[in-house]
Design an enzyme around this catalytic site. Structure first.
Site, PDB file in Angstrom:
ATOM      1  N   ASP A 185     -22.031  13.564 -17.276  1.00 28.42           N
ATOM      2  CA  ASP A 185     -20.742  12.988 -17.671  1.00 28.42           C
ATOM      3  C   ASP A 185     -20.849  11.486 -17.920  1.00 28.42           C
ATOM      4  OD1 ASP A 185     -21.190  12.600 -14.854  1.00 28.42           O
ATOM      5  OD2 ASP A 185     -19.117  11.925 -14.680  1.00 28.42           O
ATOM      6  N   GLU A 186     -19.898  10.973 -18.662  1.00 27.72           N
ATOM      7  CA  GLU A 186     -19.669   9.533 -18.821  1.00 27.72           C
ATOM      8  C   GLU A 186     -20.946   8.761 -19.153  1.00 27.72           C
ATOM      9  OE1 GLU A 186     -15.786   8.854 -15.982  1.00 27.72           O
ATOM     10  OE2 GLU A 186     -17.754   8.706 -15.034  1.00 27.72           O
TER      11      GLU A 186
END
Length: 407
Positions: A185-186
């Protein structure tokens, strides 16, 4: 069954004739802890595991490291915790992990570690030689020094994959579960975009976007894990970016903006899902907040009923990110609020009366206090939420305070 019996017995010295017809709705009922942003002593994790067992959670998702700190003491890479832990005392040794895993196993709880890749990496990783973090450059083309000097893992060099292969192989010896959570993620693209070597690599491999570059990285990582015999859970971005993932991949849906649409896409593609998005307990507010978790219906999305019947809605996960949580407040902030999600993961979808649940949750809170869990109150003790016993427990929590100079 034994847990249900124990909670009947601790009401008094006898048990009335009781018939319980019960089974969990979902096979994956998890809590996630974050020991990077603040460190949790082993005893606090064991206390949390006990509370999980009392409320019939069966998976501990352990987000053990992040860009802020690297408290995992690796045998293959001891320099990472030496440089990346808050102090030599803020580490999890192999014996610590074995103790936690065994303690959880004895209570019917699986422990699944998360080592996020290729983002959420910095502290600890900077100690590796050869370096595997992407070097960042400023607008003039000069290497950045100090804050912002490095970015995500460098997906263009073999050293990155050699490191990951060794690390995840080591984890197999400590965490016996079939699954590992690999994050995904991210991942910020700015550093990759600034790096001449990454740009040249993308051009040579006809990659037109940084999502393509991340997908290429994830594909190599996931193929490597498959060869090692490890299955994986991923945050939803890996699915969203189109990586070719194994059929038994579990997609952790965490983005709250439109989790229903994401659940529909994931299950329509035939993948198992875990729903985290509505269950971020680190967000707190004044007053009762547990009803907003309790009233979530995980199958409330297009195609959800069919996905539920097919077992593609694998379960629910409570998340407690620890930016503002450590051993002083973790247990009280987590409990008994998590139990509201625990009931959602266990009980039939028709069991959803908030007023009825309030009595159960308060009674459960009192049980936790009796069992040494410092669970916080769940009502204000007055109208309109006043309970028959005016919101007190027979045995209130009494801290054991010892002044340092008394020892």
């Amino acid at each position: 069954g034994l847990e249900s019996l124990s909670q009947l017995v601790d009401r008094g010295s006898f048990v009335n004739g009781t018939a319980i017809v019960d089974a969990p709705r979902y096979q994956f009922r998890a809590t996630m802890i974050d020991t990077s942003r603040h460190f949790y002593p082993v005893t606090v994790i064991l206390q949390h595991i006990d509370a999980m067992a009392y409320s019939k959670f069966n998976v501990l998702h352990w987000h053990i490291v992040d860009s802020i700190a690297f408290p995992y003491q690796s045998a293959a890479f001891p320099e990472m915790s030496a440089a990346g832990a808050y102090s030599p005392d803020h580490v999890y040794t192999a014996s610590d992990i074995q103790r936690i895993v065994a303690y959880a196993r004895d209570r019917g709880i699986r422990v699944i570690p998360e080592f996020d890749t290729p983002g959420h990496v910095r502290t600890g990783y900077t100690a590796l030689d050869p370096p595997i973090l992407t070097k960042c450059y400023d607008a003039s083309g000069a290497p950045i020094v100090g804050v912002g000097a490095t970015g995500p893992l460098n997906p263009t060099i073999n050293a990155t994959y050699d490191f990951l292969s060794t690390l995840y192989k080591e984890l197999q010896s400590l965490f016996p579960d079939k699954f590992v959570h690999v994050g995904g993620d991210e991942v910020p693209p700015d550093c990759w975009a600034s790096n001449p070597g990454v740009q040249a690599y993308m051009k040579a491999h006809s990659l037109t976007s940084f999502a393509d570059l991340e997908t290429l990285f994830e594909q190599r990582l996931l193929d490597m894990l498959k060869e090692q015999g490890t299955s994986y859970i991923v945050w939803q971005e890996i699915f969203d970016n189109g990586a070719k993932i194994a059929p038994d991949t579990v997609i952790d849906v965490w983005k709250g903006a439109n989790w229903q649409q994401e659940m529909a896409s994931v299950t329509k593609a035939g993948f198992h899902s875990v729903l985290s998005a509505p269950f971020y307990l680190n967000y707190i507010s004044y007053g009762e907040d547990w009803p907003k978790y309790y009233t979530v219906e995980p199958s409330n999305f297009t195609g959800g009923e069919a996905a539920d019947k097919a077992g593609l809605v694998g379960g629910v996960e409570v998340c407690m990110w620890s930016e503002f949580v450590d051993a002083t407040n973790f247990i009280s902030r987590e409990w008994p609020r998590s139990a509201a999600v625990g009931e959602r993961g266990w009980s039939n979808k028709k069991v959803r009366d908030v007023d009825d649940a309030r009595y159960r949750l308060h009674e459960f809170r009192c049980k936790l206090l009796k069992r040494g869990i410092n669970a916080e109150p769940i009502t204000n003790g007055g109208n309109p939420q006043e309970l028959d016993n005016h919101n007190f427990c027979e045995l209130e929590w009494e801290p054991h305070y010892v002044r340092p100079w008394d020892n």
